[in-house]
Design an enzyme around this catalytic site. Structure first.
Site, mmCIF file in Angstrom:
data_model
loop_
_atom_site.group_PDB
_atom_site.id
_atom_site.type_symbol
_atom_site.label_atom_id
_atom_site.label_comp_id
_atom_site.label_asym_id
_atom_site.label_seq_id
_atom_site.Cartn_x
_atom_site.Cartn_y
_atom_site.Cartn_z
ATOM 1 N N ARG A 64 -4.755 -5.391 9.971
ATOM 2 C CA ARG A 64 -3.818 -5.535 7.750
ATOM 3 C C ARG A 64 -3.844 -3.918 7.241
ATOM 4 O O ARG A 64 -5.116 -2.747 7.541
ATOM 5 C CB ARG A 64 -5.290 -6.287 7.658
ATOM 6 C CG ARG A 64 -4.245 -6.955 5.836
ATOM 7 C CD ARG A 64 -5.145 -8.115 5.718
ATOM 8 N NE ARG A 64 -5.062 -8.274 4.222
ATOM 9 C CZ ARG A 64 -5.199 -9.343 3.388
ATOM 10 N NH1 ARG A 64 -6.867 -10.151 4.454
ATOM 11 N NH2 ARG A 64 -4.702 -9.621 2.238
ATOM 12 N N GLU A 277 7.369 -6.492 8.912
ATOM 13 C CA GLU A 277 5.899 -6.581 8.494
ATOM 14 C C GLU A 277 5.484 -7.936 8.279
ATOM 15 O O GLU A 277 4.603 -8.384 7.724
ATOM 16 C CB GLU A 277 6.131 -5.711 7.682
ATOM 17 C CG GLU A 277 4.785 -5.163 7.100
ATOM 18 C CD GLU A 277 4.680 -4.765 6.002
ATOM 19 O OE1 GLU A 277 6.047 -4.245 5.204
ATOM 20 O OE2 GLU A 277 3.801 -4.479 5.412
#
Lengths: 328, 328
Positions: A64, A277
């Site tokens: 992340r 994404e």
């Protein structure tokens, strides 16, 4: 084959974030325990489900971005968190080798020379099969206190990237500057900033094979492509194509059809890599289309480009830019 | 009538820059002497020539943005330089009242409360007929050390803007942070940053009639319009149109046809104001078109929009957003 070169493990089990919370607040967390089943569960209902429903094949998968948080704690804290995060990515990719390909974060820390990241990069690529890295151009988290990406400060990392033949995605983490919303301003600004750093430098004379992917559709760059062509021209720089398009690539994380259409019109297809994404910055469904904002495959499919260009964007360019990747 | 709402006095006589050089380096410059003929000469061969050759009628004219340099020197230095710069703009506009309409800079200074700018704003608007102002969201010049535009820190200026009924263009000055190229990164980043600050705040609940123009085509915003719609939606904010399009406007300083086409597709015509920033950031001729990059009138004319929308962009919106302006 449809390759999504930009996905983060945003859905990792809560145990990871609990561990990090304890670590970053100065505590001594117990060793992280996450079972293979927990990993499967965290992916099956999210990235894997979306891959299946959208019809993409593989995602280049990294920790992340917003929790890289290079600005938090000491260099040792950053290194410990980075190794843990990269190891977890490696486990995800080992469990689903057809679906995920590993990309690492680096143990950056503000004010600390990037050369200290080399051993972790080497470990990930040489020992664990990672095919690329995320490079944070602003480890200070929105204060921009380190030198530009074109400074020799960064050169040891570039030497290693060239040696290992891996590209870097230029990707900031969260912002601790209240002026910058992370995904709405800091990310986009960093993309634009990095491009302009490249434009004004001779970095690619020093590293002719160095490759960067600028995510989020290149920030503000394609929209202002005329401005950038004109700025380069006024500065007596070579045309952009010659100056940096052998080294700089853009992903397709632009969440509406007109944006993707613009990018495909002004940026050569050779320089565009498919990405979504997901599961990332924008998770909702666009009421104007009835589809997920970040289902960027639909936009690329609907765009008026040739089948050959579409193939480059979906797969061909990924093979060229990430040569260490070979499909399972 | 074609109104260009974004022009700076980039071509001021050398005496001005010499004065500033002396002042900003701590010297005591002699009183500035620039004759009316010198002003005429500085404009005739540049902005006025371009107005005539391009067929625009009037330019909203403010001091050069890159030399506002709020980060240089003390608040007193900033105030002295600002008054001198605004006075010179007033002289330009008095010499050519049909061609130029005055817009001021403010005597901002990093870390100093914006309320200290009110008397200069009042002087310019009430005494000298200025119709708008440039507001620098980052007086630190690329370090972003002051609070976001949505902080109460800025409210006294907004109260005065509402009282005087003048809009602010959000416009940074040069960058003293080596990460940010001024016109290629800092300007575009500031535009994107300001928009996201507005998106995440309730500023326009507090000031329902406050108006901002985000220049350079809104930075990266229209290109990422889907991202911004999606971010607002994920945050349970109202739709952008309702949240901020009564208060936020974009100019057309985007230097190629595909960029303008995108903007006109995603942003309502009511929110777009014609501008070129000539003579400004990009001065060359685009080899792809044979025309100046910053001749944005051509792009708006070539775009597939209705005559009614074109009239709004060229003139109607300027009358609405800058109500203190009345054509000569």
């Amino acid at each position: 084959m449809i390759v999504d070169i930009h996905g983060h493990y945003t859905t990792a089990p809560q145990a990871l974030w609990d561990w990090r919370k304890k670590q970053s607040s100065g505590g001594r967390p117990l060793p992280l325990k996450i079972s293979d089943d927990q990993i499967r569960e965290s992916l099956e209902g999210a990235q894997l489900k979306l891959q299946r429903s959208r019809g993409t094949d593989v995602t280049f998968f990294s920790p992340r971005a917003s929790t890289m948080e290079h600005h938090v704690g000491t260099p040792e804290i950053s290194l410990e968190w980075t190794r843990l995060s990269n190891d977890l990515i490696h486990r995800c990719c080992s469990l689903y080798p057809r679906n995920f390909v590993p990309v690492c974060q680096l143990p950056q820390s503000p004010g600390v020379e990037p050369k200290h990241c080399i051993s972790e990069l080497e470990r990930c690529v040489s020992e664990m099969g990672f095919v690329g890295l995320n490079l944070n151009p602003d480890p200070s988290g929105g204060h921009w206190r380190d030198p530009p990406l074109t400074d020799r400060w960064w050169y040891p990392v570039y030497e290693k990237m060239v040696e290992l033949d891996v590209p870097a995605m230029v990707h900031v983490s969260s912002s601790c500057n209240p002026n910058f919303h992370a995904t709405g301003a800091h990310y986009i600004n960093a993309d634009t900033t990095a491009f302009m750093q490249f434009l004004t430098s001779d970095l690619f004379k020093d590293f002719p094979t160095l490759r960067f992917v600028i995510p989020h559709g290149g920030g503000g760059v394609p929209y202002h492509w005329g401005r950038y062509r004109g700025l380069a021209q006024d500065m007596k720089r070579p045309p952009l194509k010659e100056l940096l398009l052998k080294n700089v690539f853009f992903d397709t994380c632009v969440y509406h059809q007109p944006g993707i259409d613009l990018m495909l019109k002004v940026i050569p297809a050779e320089n565009i890599l498919f990405a979504s994404e997901m599961v990332g910055a924008v998770r909702g469904i666009d009421p104007e289309t009835g589809q997920y904002y970040d289902d960027t495959k639909r936009y690329v499919e609907a765009a008026a480009i040739s089948a050959a260009d579409r193939q480059k964007i979906f797969e061909g360019n990924a093979r060229r830019v990430y040569p260490r990747w070979t499909p399972h």
